[in-house]
Design a protein around this motif. Structure first.
Motif, PDB file in Angstrom:
ATOM      1  N   GLU A 111       0.848  -1.203   0.000  1.00  0.00           N
ATOM      2  CA  GLU A 111       0.000   0.000   0.000  1.00  0.00           C
ATOM      3  C   GLU A 111       0.886   1.258   0.000  1.00  0.00           C
ATOM      4  OE1 GLU A 111      -2.917  -1.750  -0.796  1.00  0.00           O
ATOM      5  OE2 GLU A 111      -3.900  -0.120   0.295  1.00  0.00           O
ATOM      6  N   ILE A 112       1.970   1.209   0.752  1.00  0.00           N
ATOM      7  CA  ILE A 112       2.884   2.359   0.824  1.00  0.00           C
ATOM      8  C   ILE A 112       3.592   2.550  -0.528  1.00  0.00           C
ATOM      9  CG2 ILE A 112       4.993   3.251   1.940  1.00  0.00           C
ATOM     10  CD1 ILE A 112       4.023   1.696   4.502  1.00  0.00           C
ATOM     11  N   ARG A 113       3.987   1.431  -1.130  1.00  0.00           N
ATOM     12  CA  ARG A 113       4.668   1.533  -2.432  1.00  0.00           C
ATOM     13  C   ARG A 113       3.784   2.247  -3.457  1.00  0.00           C
ATOM     14  NH1 ARG A 113       6.685  -3.858  -5.159  1.00  0.00           N
ATOM     15  NH2 ARG A 113       4.474  -4.298  -4.950  1.00  0.00           N
ATOM     16  N   GLU A 114       2.499   1.961  -3.390  1.00  0.00           N
ATOM     17  CA  GLU A 114       1.578   2.566  -4.348  1.00  0.00           C
ATOM     18  C   GLU A 114       1.595   4.097  -4.240  1.00  0.00           C
ATOM     19  OE1 GLU A 114      -2.209   0.628  -4.187  1.00  0.00           O
ATOM     20  OE2 GLU A 114      -2.942   1.743  -5.938  1.00  0.00           O
TER      21      GLU A 114
ATOM     22  N   HIS B 177       3.909   5.938  -2.778  1.00  0.00           N
ATOM     23  CA  HIS B 177       5.269   6.434  -2.999  1.00  0.00           C
ATOM     24  C   HIS B 177       5.540   6.548  -4.500  1.00  0.00           C
ATOM     25  CE1 HIS B 177       9.777   6.066  -2.920  1.00  0.00           C
ATOM     26  NE2 HIS B 177       9.570   7.031  -2.030  1.00  0.00           N
ATOM     27  N   SER B 178       5.038   5.572  -5.258  1.00  0.00           N
ATOM     28  CA  SER B 178       5.276   5.609  -6.709  1.00  0.00           C
ATOM     29  C   SER B 178       4.464   6.720  -7.383  1.00  0.00           C
ATOM     30  CB  SER B 178       4.952   4.253  -7.346  1.00  0.00           C
ATOM     31  OG  SER B 178       3.570   4.035  -7.239  1.00  0.00           O
ATOM     32  N   MET B 179       3.480   7.260  -6.657  1.00  0.00           N
ATOM     33  CA  MET B 179       2.714   8.399  -7.189  1.00  0.00           C
ATOM     34  C   MET B 179       3.467   9.712  -6.959  1.00  0.00           C
ATOM     35  SD  MET B 179      -0.944   7.081  -5.693  1.00  0.00           S
ATOM     36  CE  MET B 179      -1.982   8.469  -5.969  1.00  0.00           C
TER      37      MET B 179
ATOM     38  N   LEU C 182      -5.525   3.714   0.777  1.00  0.00           N
ATOM     39  CA  LEU C 182      -4.485   4.728   0.978  1.00  0.00           C
ATOM     40  C   LEU C 182      -4.272   5.527  -0.311  1.00  0.00           C
ATOM     41  CD1 LEU C 182      -2.405   5.860   2.947  1.00  0.00           C
ATOM     42  CD2 LEU C 182      -0.839   4.026   2.278  1.00  0.00           C
ATOM     43  N   ALA C 183      -4.143   4.828  -1.417  1.00  0.00           N
ATOM     44  CA  ALA C 183      -3.937   5.498  -2.702  1.00  0.00           C
ATOM     45  C   ALA C 183      -5.166   6.325  -3.092  1.00  0.00           C
ATOM     46  CB  ALA C 183      -3.629   4.460  -3.787  1.00  0.00           C
TER      47      ALA C 183
ATOM     48  N   MET D  28      12.272   0.048  -2.141  1.00  0.00           N
ATOM     49  CA  MET D  28      12.117   1.431  -1.687  1.00  0.00           C
ATOM     50  C   MET D  28      13.273   1.756  -0.762  1.00  0.00           C
ATOM     51  SD  MET D  28       8.023   1.453  -1.068  1.00  0.00           S
ATOM     52  CE  MET D  28       7.856  -0.318  -0.993  1.00  0.00           C
ATOM     53  N   PHE D  29      13.712   2.997  -0.774  1.00  0.00           N
ATOM     54  CA  PHE D  29      14.778   3.411   0.130  1.00  0.00           C
ATOM     55  C   PHE D  29      14.156   3.989   1.391  1.00  0.00           C
ATOM     56  CE2 PHE D  29      16.790   3.439  -4.035  1.00  0.00           C
ATOM     57  CZ  PHE D  29      17.913   2.666  -3.765  1.00  0.00           C
ATOM     58  N   THR D  30      14.703   3.620   2.522  1.00  0.00           N
ATOM     59  CA  THR D  30      14.086   4.024   3.787  1.00  0.00           C
ATOM     60  C   THR D  30      15.149   4.454   4.798  1.00  0.00           C
ATOM     61  OG1 THR D  30      14.290   1.863   4.801  1.00  0.00           O
ATOM     62  CG2 THR D  30      12.303   2.232   3.500  1.00  0.00           C
TER      63      THR D  30
END
Ligand code: UDP
Length: 228
Positions: A28-31, A33-35, A214-215, A88-90
């Motif tokens: 869900e976070i990747r979605e 973040h990619s936006m 989330l998105a 993803m970088f964190t």
């Protein structure tokens, strides 16, 4: 600013860590973040320890709360590992000094990480007993000048009554923070609500277990309850 309770990493109503639950949240976070979203996260620790509960069985409250805060570091590392396995970088930034596994929280550095598209995972809560990670989210969000706090829960938003006790409880789609405090609506910690209110920070309480929610919020859809 995304506030994730410890429960989001353990699966609904469970304790400890569940890899499938963490992978789901990371997806869900990747979605978002990619936006192109800058994402900071405050992670809770309730899947391991809640200080208040522990203090009732013989551990003094301040120590119990410290144990709770340490739990958030465990969660942060778990989430970091899974986010990075998804490319993803964190950075984990902790209020409690845990120098071997995290950076200390330094405001300017946190902002820089966000600018470089790194996901900042804030651990250790506020660093003080008697507070919650909800309050840490309101605090950090204010500090880094976040646009909004998204509080991930396992219910649709803020209800007039506890929806687990009354299935007909009404969902409040828009609510004034002062009204929320006055009515004692506790889906979110009231210290956090007042802090966000004083800093004009809007909040959305939403169901993170509904895939894509989330998105949808980031795209501007009306999901959950907006507190502002
Ligand atoms: N905690 C604390 N100070 C803080 C944040 C957290 O003492 O600033 C402790 C407290 O004991 C709390 C536990 O850490 O019960 C876990 O945090 P929280 O309950 O906010 O986690 P969540 O419900 O979000 O999983």
């Amino acid at each position: 600013m995304l506030k994730l309770s410890g429960e989001t990493l353990s699966g609904k109503g469970e304790t400890g860590l569940d890899i499938a639950a963490i992978q789901y949240i990371a997806g869900e976070i990747r979605e978002i973040h990619s936006m192109g979203c800058e994402v900071a996260i405050v992670i809770g620790g309730g899947n391991f320890i809640r200080g208040e509960k522990l203090s009732k069985i013989g551990i003094d409250r301040a120590t119990a709360d410290s144990m709770g805060m340490l739990g958030t570091i465990i969660n942060a590392l778990a989430l970091q590992s899974v986010l990075e396995s998804m490319n993803m970088f964190t950075r984990v930034m902790s209020t409690i000094t845990a120098i071997q596994v995290s950076e200390p929280f330094i405001r300017r550095r946190a902002i820089r990480h966000l600018e470089k598209a790194r996901i900042v995972i804030c651990a250790g809560g506020t660093g003080n007993p008697y507070f919650s990670t909800d309050t840490a989210a309101a605090l950090r969000a204010s500090e880094i000048d976040a646009e909004i706090i998204l509080k991930a829960t396992n219910v649709e938003g803020v209800y007039e009554e506890d929806p687990k006790k009354n299935g007909n409880a009404k969902l409040l789609k828009n609510i004034d923070p002062a009204d929320m405090v006055k009515r004692g609506l506790k889906v979110m910690d009231l210290t956090a609500v007042t802090l966000a209110m004083e800093n004009n920070l809007p909040m959305i309480v939403f169901n993170v277990f509904k895939k894509g929610n989330l998105a949808r919020i980031i795209r501007g859809e009306k999901i959950g309850s907006e507190i502002k």
